[in-house]
Design a protein around this motif. Sequence first.
Motif, PDB file in Angstrom:
ATOM      1  N   GLN A  19      17.487  20.640  52.825  1.00 54.97           N
ATOM      2  CA  GLN A  19      16.020  20.536  52.880  1.00 54.97           C
ATOM      3  C   GLN A  19      15.364  21.889  52.623  1.00 54.97           C
ATOM      4  O   GLN A  19      14.241  21.966  52.139  1.00 54.97           O
ATOM      5  CB  GLN A  19      15.563  20.048  54.257  1.00 54.97           C
ATOM      6  CG  GLN A  19      15.752  18.565  54.466  1.00 54.97           C
ATOM      7  CD  GLN A  19      15.320  18.144  55.877  1.00 54.97           C
ATOM      8  OE1 GLN A  19      14.698  18.897  56.605  1.00 54.97           O
ATOM      9  NE2 GLN A  19      15.681  16.921  56.236  1.00 54.97           N
ATOM     10  N   ILE A  20      16.048  22.969  52.953  1.00 54.69           N
ATOM     11  CA  ILE A  20      15.402  24.287  52.897  1.00 54.69           C
ATOM     12  C   ILE A  20      15.671  24.969  51.563  1.00 54.69           C
ATOM     13  O   ILE A  20      14.743  25.443  50.888  1.00 54.69           O
ATOM     14  CB  ILE A  20      15.819  25.123  54.116  1.00 54.69           C
ATOM     15  CG1 ILE A  20      15.274  24.386  55.349  1.00 54.69           C
ATOM     16  CG2 ILE A  20      15.299  26.551  54.016  1.00 54.69           C
ATOM     17  CD1 ILE A  20      15.455  25.045  56.659  1.00 54.69           C
ATOM     18  N   PRO A  25      12.809  33.250  53.996  1.00 58.42           N
ATOM     19  CA  PRO A  25      11.397  32.933  53.757  1.00 58.42           C
ATOM     20  C   PRO A  25      10.849  33.732  52.574  1.00 58.42           C
ATOM     21  O   PRO A  25      11.339  34.822  52.267  1.00 58.42           O
ATOM     22  CB  PRO A  25      10.715  33.343  55.061  1.00 58.42           C
ATOM     23  CG  PRO A  25      11.803  33.344  56.091  1.00 58.42           C
ATOM     24  CD  PRO A  25      13.057  33.737  55.370  1.00 58.42           C
ATOM     25  N   SER A  26       9.817  33.217  51.920  1.00 56.57           N
ATOM     26  CA  SER A  26       9.211  33.905  50.771  1.00 56.57           C
ATOM     27  C   SER A  26       8.650  35.253  51.206  1.00 56.57           C
ATOM     28  O   SER A  26       8.086  35.388  52.304  1.00 56.57           O
ATOM     29  CB  SER A  26       8.087  33.051  50.181  1.00 56.57           C
ATOM     30  OG  SER A  26       8.619  31.837  49.718  1.00 56.57           O
ATOM     31  N   GLY A  49       5.607  21.966  52.405  1.00 63.13           N
ATOM     32  CA  GLY A  49       6.839  22.688  52.773  1.00 63.13           C
ATOM     33  C   GLY A  49       6.527  24.028  53.398  1.00 63.13           C
ATOM     34  O   GLY A  49       7.010  25.061  52.951  1.00 63.13           O
ATOM     35  N   ALA A  50       5.736  24.016  54.474  1.00 62.82           N
ATOM     36  CA  ALA A  50       5.204  25.271  55.042  1.00 62.82           C
ATOM     37  C   ALA A  50       6.267  26.114  55.754  1.00 62.82           C
ATOM     38  O   ALA A  50       6.084  27.330  55.908  1.00 62.82           O
ATOM     39  CB  ALA A  50       4.058  24.959  56.002  1.00 62.82           C
ATOM     40  N   GLY A  51       7.356  25.504  56.198  1.00 60.88           N
ATOM     41  CA  GLY A  51       8.417  26.274  56.863  1.00 60.88           C
ATOM     42  C   GLY A  51       7.889  26.988  58.095  1.00 60.88           C
ATOM     43  O   GLY A  51       7.167  26.414  58.919  1.00 60.88           O
ATOM     44  N   GLU A  73       4.786  19.571  56.533  1.00 59.21           N
ATOM     45  CA  GLU A  73       6.158  20.050  56.766  1.00 59.21           C
ATOM     46  C   GLU A  73       6.914  18.911  57.455  1.00 59.21           C
ATOM     47  O   GLU A  73       6.389  18.304  58.379  1.00 59.21           O
ATOM     48  CB  GLU A  73       6.113  21.321  57.637  1.00 59.21           C
ATOM     49  CG  GLU A  73       7.441  21.828  58.126  1.00 59.21           C
ATOM     50  CD  GLU A  73       8.487  22.071  57.036  1.00 59.21           C
ATOM     51  OE1 GLU A  73       8.237  22.852  56.120  1.00 59.21           O
ATOM     52  OE2 GLU A  73       9.560  21.427  57.108  1.00 59.21           O
ATOM     53  N   MET A  74       8.147  18.623  57.000  1.00 54.71           N
ATOM     54  CA  MET A  74       8.881  17.502  57.595  1.00 54.71           C
ATOM     55  C   MET A  74       9.741  17.924  58.783  1.00 54.71           C
ATOM     56  O   MET A  74      10.128  17.079  59.587  1.00 54.71           O
ATOM     57  CB  MET A  74       9.725  16.782  56.532  1.00 54.71           C
ATOM     58  CG  MET A  74      10.917  17.560  56.069  1.00 54.71           C
ATOM     59  SD  MET A  74      11.812  16.814  54.659  1.00 54.71           S
ATOM     60  CE  MET A  74      11.775  15.101  55.014  1.00 54.71           C
ATOM     61  N   PHE A  78       9.768  23.476  62.761  1.00 53.29           N
ATOM     62  CA  PHE A  78       8.827  24.298  61.990  1.00 53.29           C
ATOM     63  C   PHE A  78       7.373  23.886  62.304  1.00 53.29           C
ATOM     64  O   PHE A  78       6.489  24.748  62.399  1.00 53.29           O
ATOM     65  CB  PHE A  78       9.088  24.159  60.490  1.00 53.29           C
ATOM     66  CG  PHE A  78      10.328  24.875  59.987  1.00 53.29           C
ATOM     67  CD1 PHE A  78      10.932  25.890  60.718  1.00 53.29           C
ATOM     68  CD2 PHE A  78      10.892  24.538  58.762  1.00 53.29           C
ATOM     69  CE1 PHE A  78      12.063  26.560  60.251  1.00 53.29           C
ATOM     70  CE2 PHE A  78      12.027  25.194  58.277  1.00 53.29           C
ATOM     71  CZ  PHE A  78      12.614  26.206  59.023  1.00 53.29           C
ATOM     72  N   ALA A  96       6.306  15.417  52.016  1.00 52.56           N
ATOM     73  CA  ALA A  96       5.345  15.814  50.980  1.00 52.56           C
ATOM     74  C   ALA A  96       5.114  14.689  49.974  1.00 52.56           C
ATOM     75  O   ALA A  96       4.073  14.651  49.316  1.00 52.56           O
ATOM     76  CB  ALA A  96       5.860  17.056  50.262  1.00 52.56           C
ATOM     77  N   GLY A 113       5.738  25.330  48.765  1.00 50.93           N
ATOM     78  CA  GLY A 113       6.969  26.082  49.006  1.00 50.93           C
ATOM     79  C   GLY A 113       8.172  25.163  48.995  1.00 50.93           C
ATOM     80  O   GLY A 113       9.224  25.522  49.516  1.00 50.93           O
TER      81      GLY A 113
HETATM   82  C1  LIG Z   1      12.252  26.984  50.770  1.00 47.93           C
HETATM   83  S1  LIG Z   1      11.586  26.497  52.338  1.00 47.93           S
HETATM   84  C2  LIG Z   1       9.982  27.292  52.154  1.00 47.93           C
HETATM   85  C3  LIG Z   1       9.382  27.720  53.448  1.00 47.93           C
HETATM   86  C4  LIG Z   1       8.123  28.598  53.290  1.00 47.93           C
HETATM   87  N1  LIG Z   1       7.030  27.869  52.668  1.00 47.93           N
HETATM   88  C5  LIG Z   1       8.415  29.847  52.481  1.00 47.93           C
HETATM   89  O1  LIG Z   1       8.034  29.890  51.301  1.00 47.93           O
HETATM   90  O2  LIG Z   1       9.058  30.744  53.023  1.00 47.93           O
HETATM   91  C6  LIG Z   1      11.257  24.785  51.992  1.00 47.93           C
HETATM   92  C7  LIG Z   1      10.527  24.032  53.092  1.00 47.93           C
HETATM   93  O3  LIG Z   1      10.214  22.719  52.613  1.00 47.93           O
HETATM   94  C8  LIG Z   1      10.460  21.776  53.651  1.00 47.93           C
HETATM   95  N2  LIG Z   1      10.693  20.473  53.001  1.00 47.93           N
HETATM   96  C9  LIG Z   1      11.754  20.099  52.236  1.00 47.93           C
HETATM   97  N3  LIG Z   1      11.588  18.844  51.786  1.00 47.93           N
HETATM   98  C10 LIG Z   1      10.390  18.407  52.256  1.00 47.93           C
HETATM   99  C11 LIG Z   1       9.649  17.207  52.105  1.00 47.93           C
HETATM  100  N4  LIG Z   1      10.102  16.172  51.394  1.00 47.93           N
HETATM  101  N5  LIG Z   1       8.456  17.107  52.731  1.00 47.93           N
HETATM  102  C12 LIG Z   1       7.958  18.146  53.476  1.00 47.93           C
HETATM  103  N6  LIG Z   1       8.614  19.306  53.648  1.00 47.93           N
HETATM  104  C13 LIG Z   1       9.815  19.448  53.044  1.00 47.93           C
HETATM  105  C14 LIG Z   1      11.663  22.341  54.391  1.00 47.93           C
HETATM  106  O4  LIG Z   1      11.771  21.815  55.699  1.00 47.93           O
HETATM  107  C15 LIG Z   1      11.363  23.829  54.349  1.00 47.93           C
HETATM  108  O5  LIG Z   1      10.568  24.222  55.458  1.00 47.93           O
END
Ligand SMILES: C[S@@+](CC[C@H](N)C(=O)[O-])C[C@H]1O[C@@H](n2cnc3c(N)ncnc32)[C@H](O)[C@@H]1O
Length: 185
Positions: A19-20, A25-26, A49-51, A73-74, A78, A96, A113
């Motif tokens: 999922q991540i 983190p960015s 995908g706010a993390g 965010e799922m 987080f 999302a 994200g």
């Molecule tokens: C690469 S991390 C980015 C976190 C943060 N935005 C950053 O840029 O550091 C991806 C994020 O997307 C979330 N995510 C993945 N699939 C998702 C979905 N279908 N719906 C909502 N969030 C999702 C994950 O749980 C994770 O927090």
Amino acid sequence: MASSEFALFMGQLLRRPHQIVALAPSSAVLCAEMTRELDPTRGPVVELGAGTGSITKAILDAGIAPENCHSIEMNPGFCDRLRSRFPGLNVHQMSAGECGTLPLSGVQAVVSGLPLLSMSTKLQRDILSGFAKLVAPGGDYVQFTYGPKPPVTKAVRDELGLTWRKSHKIWWNMPPARVYRFSQE
Ligand SMILES: C[S@@+](CC[C@H](N)C(=O)[O-])C[C@H]1O[C@@H](n2cnc3c(N)ncnc32)[C@H](O)[C@@H]1O
């Protein structure tokens, strides 16, 4: 970034790597590029995908009021962190793929994200169709990617008539990334 945000991110990365799909983190430089064109005088912003909130912080630093930012965010851990870190922020614990169901209109941009390239075409279609429904004319879907190609598949780009602009390569990120801004023709 606070060490507690980093520890939470790494803990969830070990538990839910699919999922991540990111090493960390960015960075602040990438987040600044993602949010550079936001305008506090325009409509709401939707974040996907706010993390732990790296991009969320940059959205608020760009002058967007927390009440005008909707972060999807799922991951429940987080979501709890986002609620305590950013009072007033609208945090939606959901996929999302359902962003088009938010009761919003005139959204100025969707800032993502998400690990879009690792998602199925169906989920990409649901996310980008949601964007097309929410956004005001001329609004962008902003997405970073680590790879050399646009992070939305050609099938979905063609179906929705998406064109794009891309940033220079941002080296100060792990791994280096580019920002794409998609909009409808
Ligand atoms: C690469 S991390 C980015 C976190 C943060 N935005 C950053 O840029 O550091 C991806 C994020 O997307 C979330 N995510 C993945 N699939 C998702 C979905 N279908 N719906 C909502 N969030 C999702 C994950 O749980 C994770 O927090």
